[in-house]
Design an enzyme around this catalytic site. Sequence first.
Site, PDB file in Angstrom:
ATOM      1  N   LYS A  79      61.491   7.607   2.832  1.00  0.00           N
ATOM      2  CA  LYS A  79      61.862   7.863   3.465  1.00  0.00           C
ATOM      3  C   LYS A  79      63.477   9.304   3.505  1.00  0.00           C
ATOM      4  O   LYS A  79      63.552   9.325   3.001  1.00  0.00           O
ATOM      5  CB  LYS A  79      62.751   6.671   3.833  1.00  0.00           C
ATOM      6  CG  LYS A  79      63.673   6.643   5.226  1.00  0.00           C
ATOM      7  CD  LYS A  79      63.862   4.934   5.450  1.00  0.00           C
ATOM      8  CE  LYS A  79      64.345   4.699   5.870  1.00  0.00           C
ATOM      9  NZ  LYS A  79      64.969   3.057   5.832  1.00  0.00           N
ATOM     10  N   SER A 158      63.999   0.092  10.539  1.00  0.00           N
ATOM     11  CA  SER A 158      64.246   1.851  10.809  1.00  0.00           C
ATOM     12  C   SER A 158      63.029   2.739   9.687  1.00  0.00           C
ATOM     13  O   SER A 158      63.000   3.924   9.433  1.00  0.00           O
ATOM     14  CB  SER A 158      65.715   2.609  10.316  1.00  0.00           C
ATOM     15  OG  SER A 158      65.838   2.344   8.709  1.00  0.00           O
ATOM     16  N   SER A 182      64.593  -3.134   7.331  1.00  0.00           N
ATOM     17  CA  SER A 182      63.531  -2.195   7.950  1.00  0.00           C
ATOM     18  C   SER A 182      62.669  -1.377   7.115  1.00  0.00           C
ATOM     19  O   SER A 182      62.005  -0.890   7.351  1.00  0.00           O
ATOM     20  CB  SER A 182      65.211  -0.622   7.764  1.00  0.00           C
ATOM     21  OG  SER A 182      66.408  -0.420   8.572  1.00  0.00           O
TER      22      SER A 182
END
Lengths: 493, 522
Positions: A79, A158, A182
């Site tokens: 990420k 996310s 997330s």
Amino acid sequence: MNKLTSYTIKEIQKSYADKILTPTSFVDLSLQRAKQTKELNAYVTITEDVAETHGIESEKRFYIYKRPKPLDGVTIGIKDNFCTSNIATTCASEMLRNFVPTYDATVYSRLRRAGACLIGKCNLDEFAMGSGTVDSVFGPTRNPWSYDKDKWRIAGGSSGGSAAAVCSGSVLAAIGSDTGGSTRNPAALCGVVGLKPSYGLVSRYGLIPLVNSMDVPGILARTVDDATKVLNVVAGPDKNDSTTIKRDYEPITLRDIDLSKVRIGIPKEYYCQGMSREVVECWSYVTDLLENEKAIVKSVSLPHTSISLAVYYILNQCEVASNMARYDGIEYGLRANANSSTEELYATSRHRGFNNVVRSRILAGNYFLLTKNYVKYFVKTLKLRRLIVQDFQKVFHKVDGVDLLLTPTTLTDAPLFEDFAQRTNRDQCALQDYCTQPANMAGIPALSIPIQLSRNKMPLSLQLMGPPLSEDLIMNVARKIESLVQFPVLKAV
Amino acid sequence: MKLIKINRPLSYKCMTILARRLSHKTDKQWESVVGLEVHAQLNTESKLFSGAQNTFGGLVNNCVALFDAAIPGTLPVLNRKCVELGIMTALALSCNINEVSTFDRKHYFYADLPSGYQITQQRAPLATDGILSFQVYTPGIHKAPYRKSSKIKQIQLEQDSGKSLHDAELRRSLIDLNRAGAPLMELVFEPDLADGEEAAALVKELVLIVQRLGSCTGRMEEGALRVDANVSLRTPGDPLSTRTEIKNIGSVRGVAGAIRHEIERQRAILNNGGHIINETRAWDAVARVTIPMRDKEVVQDYRYMPEPNLPPLRVNLVTREDQNDIPSVPLIQDKIPELPEESRKNLIENFHLRPETAIQLVNEPILLNHFHDLTSNENRNPTKVANFLINDLLTVLNKKKLDTVHSPITTQQLQELTDLLLNRDINLDISRTVLEELIVISDVNLSPLKLIEEKGWKLTNNEEEVTKLCMAVIADNPKMVQQYKNGKTKVFKALLGKLYKESNNKIDMSIASKIMEGLLKK
């Protein structure tokens, strides 16, 4: 080569040993897939050169030195809020669009030390604030199960880029971060396994923070076994993160578990307004499966669940306000061309660098932290957080409690982008995080596992939660569920 | 901006003068109240939360870890050495060490504060409730020393900020982060003091203590110890009134001067019927005035929040069992050396020095070391040795504008010189000349005895020779001798003066005085 969406780490490493594949050829295939699936927008940066170098190193260890490391030749995505030296780390924000760190996050350096090959940095909501991966400065990420040009579904967030990358087969595993769900949310919506470890088990060093007291690096993989392999590499104390648990980490081994001794609680408060019928059906389907396997299943109560979201939001915004204070355009990040005063430089840089979501959270957080509001909001929410933690402590009581909790991860399957965009980021998070954020409030481990497809042919997933450091039990029970439900493989991307 | 800054002190000066003129009519008794906050840099190898070097005068932006520049994703790791030095200082100041202390973020935007917040200990500091006792004695101001003490509210660990350099002409600011994240302990004192001299004495004592402990270099000129003073005036018996805060005073005499000025400024305003406004002021050491600080005019809300990246700091108060993240307080207590107050007591009780002498000696650690070296030989009279060090060595060093730390004179040389002096081989005047020579030549191997012999500075104590000289003086001054014989004994001193001059300052005057007296009485 649709096997890319189903390969496991074990299979890949066997192919290497049998020389059906080599790390360099597999890295190339993965890179190809990453490029072919560009319309998913899973990546902020595809790190082609880096990946090839990593592949060559793995290949040498496999065939020349004959001493492969545990994750040699395993393709990974990270990420884009984890620092990677010499590779841009943007947080999907204008503010850090050109930020290139000079150091590696502990999670990434451990993966590298174990031989993993980095395919790319994955898309996210700006500074991980969101639950759809639609609020990225690089555009939204699409769900690999439904990415039609006009009518596509969101990947969740996310860590949507990480989930889409794993699901679409450009990587075997990916690292996400999990502050209120997330990692688990996009894992659930993309039909992959998503683990949020206990707070303090995995180092946060190098993870650009959202809420320090809740952030945990998360793991996304296609199978429980793969997620376990990654966890075994990244977990354990880190002197660079004072909040890591000091005790040495015992690697987890998966075994055939006897469910008859496992007590599973179904918290009634998680059956909430807005939860789709399909999700509820999925939940009772697995409950029945576990009962058939002789697990002790009972209904339990976590009375403070309904207040958890409000508490989560206040704490989140306070820490956001504080953590974002460093982005002033002086040492790094966007610096606006404003010269009349230092204050104007700050204001213009921050206005241009942050999106509305980030700015509104900063504003709210600073309001809650004002001396006159501190006791009224911040201190009060800390007290309520304690009550939420105590709910979990009671329900996990050794004698008359349960070992694990089973709940849905999300309230529905992946929404269409056009529907999702109807609501504000804040409202969406309030809906999407309902089942996931309590685990962050309590610092306990939680895992999302895909179960079946909805009528929309979209993944439906459930969540297992356990007391702190119960990853071993969670992973073993999850693997049992995995083998019982036989979640389908994504065929075409 | 620069113009404003220059104008301010001028306008305040005018006000002060004006107020003083008007003050006659309304003058009433005001009692000044002073409280200090002291920031002392901890003398450690590395910074409070990072591995960067903690040093003064390093190459610009060269002692900066990623954390110090607030690079995203970096985390603080508490430096245990800072905790130990903080605890040691707190123990030396009789504080209660808190078994658990915590860290907080104090938010404000400033270019030399990269993270936008300072990590400090606001809610649960390292230590609380201490006391610092000290002697107030400034030669020339106080006739005799008196004892004073100030209570300590708390001692906390916190980060220092970086440094900003404003280039007014090119309208730009330059930032040096070498100091960013350097370890500080902040000592918050209660408003227990009456004036600037007491405050200066407190600071001087604190400097001596931290130097003894090695917890801080105490070098105020390097900013290693900085003082903020809260000053207010009230009618005796009334509760505390509105105060002003003077920030960042950088020397002991600055503390005394700034507070004296601020008291006078406030007194003038109050006598004039005005009101004191709560504001932050700075001490202009050149103009010798306090001036309001422009960027501190707006009251800041620091939005304190617990630092989530640092677990609570725990210490072991009871046993000597030491763990990596739980230091043992008794073990630290064991390491505390003799403190200045004990040294003074020792000097007064065991060496029979006067309190003033003891205070002055302890104020100069180098002289104190010399004192102990010199008096280890019991033949040397401690009072004379102390007086020699304070009155002669210190005077000569001051004359040469040298700090005791930078004195090139060795103990060996001092031993030789004091022995010559105490045996009356030379007199005080010559000893000072020798000291000056030693400084000029700066050769550690130079023997004072050799120097004296070479220069022919040795005193004559040969009685015959002295008698000869005395007789010559008597012969040359018949008038004075007559006056003496007529009972005007005062002229004896004048005769000795003549002798002193005549002999070229090279005879032992105590012997000479006796001989002269004998001759005159004949």
